[in-house]
Design a protein around this motif. Structure first.
Motif: not given
Length: 703
Positions: A560, A553-556, A562, A684
């Motif tokens: 995502g 989970r990514s804020r941006e 990786r 990422e």
């Protein structure tokens, strides 16, 4: 490509010249052993023992052959003077310049600095070998440098009487030219306060330069594979030599202090020569890179970067704090066998500490599966300040210079630390925030390795709602229309000139390590009609996922992807899977708002991998085998795989390569993903979906 690596066009690999001052000191010192003194070298690296003039020239950290530097003019305001916020070092050095000269002014009542005096005494003593009985008979740098000979004989110029001048030296007048020796001079600059467009520009310059380097290196391995004898060349040396001869090395004419524009903390380099190509560390073998006194505007050496590998007995690496030992006095096994002197890189480190100039730190990390002969790769870990230096007796009983380096606050997390954490997660997936590990394998063992699901931001567990699809689901008519194909008759793996090689234009798309040689409109792999075994070199993408991936989970970007493993440039990652729909089906489902991926919208990033237009002006990007317009969509609204969570980027690190192997219908290829660069663990992965940046947030696939 044969002409690029022909002997007449390929300079020999760099050698390791011995500084004259060190050689002279060795010849005049009889109290201690007299081994061959070399700069602080990388442990276990083997280089040629017969350096030529070209090799010595390439070892010179200031060697330049008209190479392509980063366009610093883009950062100026249109005049000849750089912006104030760009070279922030100018004001500080100017003040230092005024202070230094005012200290020598008879009218100035400055109080002597005891710390400066003690360091000056340390410098004078070490230049004369602190363990010698008659120091006055030891040849110093002032004896061999005509510029230093202007000082009174037997003394060394006061370090505070000179300063770093970050401008090019003006052309002397004819009268001065007749009496003053001519010096080469380089410009020391610090690039700071870059805006978003400038950062993206420099990042793209570095990215494309590294891509050319990797492409050349991979193509060089193919030539080695074709050799009849057992000899193997150094592909990294050959690629860097070709780029140097074409003027593609970065940051050679300007010596950048501090961060290199376009190089990020955590970037990974497989070879030492790649550090030289991008200008991060200019020495192919020595551990300390510096601007020597003979080319410095103030006549003093300045250190710019160091490599920390943990291979020296007096080095202590604690991450944010490093005790770094100097060079000199080591034998070929990195054992200290005689005393060090304050000269060369050692003096440059002391001068950088004196002026408060930071150094770049690159760590050599041992990594399982590393491509280099030493089994190591190199990670850029950011900027450090030299807060102390002293002369001490090392573990072997000889005098060693030591420097205490402290990492500057406010930088990104060290890449070497991230690699250690990724290694721990591979051994124990629950070693870090076990409560945030939602699933150890969302593929339910359908992949060769588990796909981890991690969320430490919220309670969103959406990826668990989808059925995991390992391979693309094609409709039956795709196989019926393609008919029965024809394959190769190779028994123990495909060989040059076989039927499958001819389908790819006469060459195989991969080398023996499974690395994509160059991007093409379409790649044909061996399929079910071929006689070759599963381990054939032309079955790379059929073997499935081999890197341990994590959906996080990514804020941006929402969700995502990786990897816990290092992914090498040109390596296969995975397939972008989904359920294939024709145009009518896609139009119907899109009305319901279902998540669809259109393969024809992906940008042709495949053309960038293997692009040698910067090397060869006659280079033409591959156009065979040709591919008709793709008129289908992938439905990922119910079934998908890990690739569907990759985020969008206009500067991606992953490309889409179309591949056929299980059928011959050119209108329905597989979407295979390959790395465009060396992707470090936990960085990422991103794709160019072919949409404008302002629409990135509306990609329903990842968000």
């Amino acid at each position: 490509m044969n002409s690029l690596f022909s002997p007449e066009n390929l300079p020999p690999p760099p050698g390791i010249p011995i500084p004259a001052s060190i050689a002279a000191a060795t010849a005049t010192t009889s109290a201690s052993p007299a081994p061959t003194l070399i700069p602080k070298l990388e442990p276990f690296d083997e280089w040629l023992n017969t350096p030529t003039s070209q090799q010595q020239q390439s070892q010179d950290p200031n060697f330049s052959n008209g190479s392509l530097d980063l366009d610093l003019n883009l950062l100026c305001d249109g005049t000849s003077e750089p912006n104030n916020n760009l070279f922030s070092e100018f004001n500080r050095i100017s003040q230092l310049f005024r202070t230094a000269f005012s200290a020598n002014d008879p009218q100035n009542d400055a109080v002597p600095d005891p710390i400066t005096d003690s360091l000056q005494q340390l410098r004078n003593d070490a230049f004369s070998n602190p363990f010698a009985e008659n120091p006055q008979h030891i040849k110093t740098e002032a004896d061999s440098d005509p510029w230093l000979q202007q000082a009174p004989k037997g003394t060394v110029p006061d370090p505070d009487s000179q300063a770093i001048v970050p401008v090019q030296e003006e052309e002397p007048s004819s009268m001065m030219a007749a009496t003053t020796p001519r010096r080469r001079c380089k410009e020391l600059v610090r690039v700071a306060d870059l805006g978003g467009p400038e950062q993206r520009h420099f990042r793209d310059v570095v990215r494309r330069t590294r891509m050319v380097y990797d492409s050349l290196r991979v193509l060089a391995t193919v030539e080695d594979e074709r050799r009849v004898d057992a000899r193997r060349g150094r592909s990294d040396l050959r690629a860097s030599a070709v780029m140097r001869s074409c003027g593609l090395w970065l940051n050679r004419d300007k010596r950048i202090v501090g961060s290199i524009p376009g190089v990020c903390v955590g970037d990974v380099f497989l070879y030492r020569m790649e550090l030289c190509v991008v200008g991060l560390h200019g020495q192919p073998q020595a551990g300390i890179d510096y601007l020597p006194a003979s080319m410095s505007s103030n006549g003093e050496p300045i250190a710019t970067s160091v490599i920390v590998s943990g291979g020296y007995e007096d080095d202590v690496d604690e991450g944010d704090v490093i005790t770094y030992s100097g060079h000199g006095g080591q034998d070929k096994n990195s054992r200290q066998v005689c005393h060090q002197k304050l000269e060369g890189g050692n003096l440059a480190m002391e001068r950088s500490k004196h002026y408060g100039i930071e150094v770049r730190v690159i760590r050599g990390v041992r990594y399982e599966g590393a491509a280099s002969a030493t089994g190591k790769l190199y990670v850029y870990d950011g900027l450090y300040t030299i807060i102390d230096c002293w002369f001490d007796v090392g573990k072997s009983g000889f005098g060693v210079f030591k420097y205490k380096l402290c990492r500057i606050d406010g930088q990104a997390k060290m890449g070497s630390m991230i690699m250690k954490e990724a290694h721990m997660l591979k051994k124990d997936p629950l070693s870090f925030k076990p409560m945030c590990c939602v699933s150890l394998d969302i593929s339910n063992r359908k992949e060769n390795v588990g796909v981890r699901l991690f969320n430490d931001l919220d309670r969103n567990f959406d990826p668990l709602r989808y059925e995991y699809l390992v391979k693309t689901n094609f409709p039956e008519f795709v196989f019926h229309q393609s008919g029965r194909g024809t394959g190769c008759d190779c028994v123990d793996g495909c060989v040059e000139g076989c039927f499958c090689a001819m389908k790819n234009g006469g060459e195989f798309p991969y080398n023996h390590s499974g690395i994509l040689l160059r991007g093409k409109p379409l790649v044909f792999e061996c399929g079910p009609f071929c006689q070759c075994p599963p381990h054939c070199r032309n079955r790379v993408t059929q073997k499935g996922l081999k890197n341990r991936m994590e959906v996080f989970r990514s804020r941006e970007t929402g969700w995502g992807v990786r990897s816990l493993d290092l992914i090498q440039a040109g390596a296969f990652i995975c397939e972008y899977t989904g359920v294939v729909l024709n145009r009518e089906q896609a139009e119907l489902l899109s009305m319901n708002g279902d998540s669809l991926i259109y393969p024809n919208r992906f940008t042709d990033r495949w053309s960038e991998w293997g692009d040698l237009s910067m090397i060869d002006s006659n280079y033409v990007r591959p156009s065979y085998p040709s591919l008709p317009p793709l008129d289908f969509a992938l439905d990922v609204s119910r079934m998908r795989n890990v690739a569907c969570y990759m985020s969008h980027s206009s500067t991606p690190n992953v490309l889409v390569q179309f591949v056929l192997y299980d059928h011959n219908n050119l209108m329905f290829p597989h979407l295979m993903l390959f790395a465009m660069e060396n992707i470090p663990p936990m960085r990422e992965l991103s794709l160019d979906y072919g949409v404008a940046d302002e629409w990135t947030g509306k990609l329903s696939i990842c968000n």
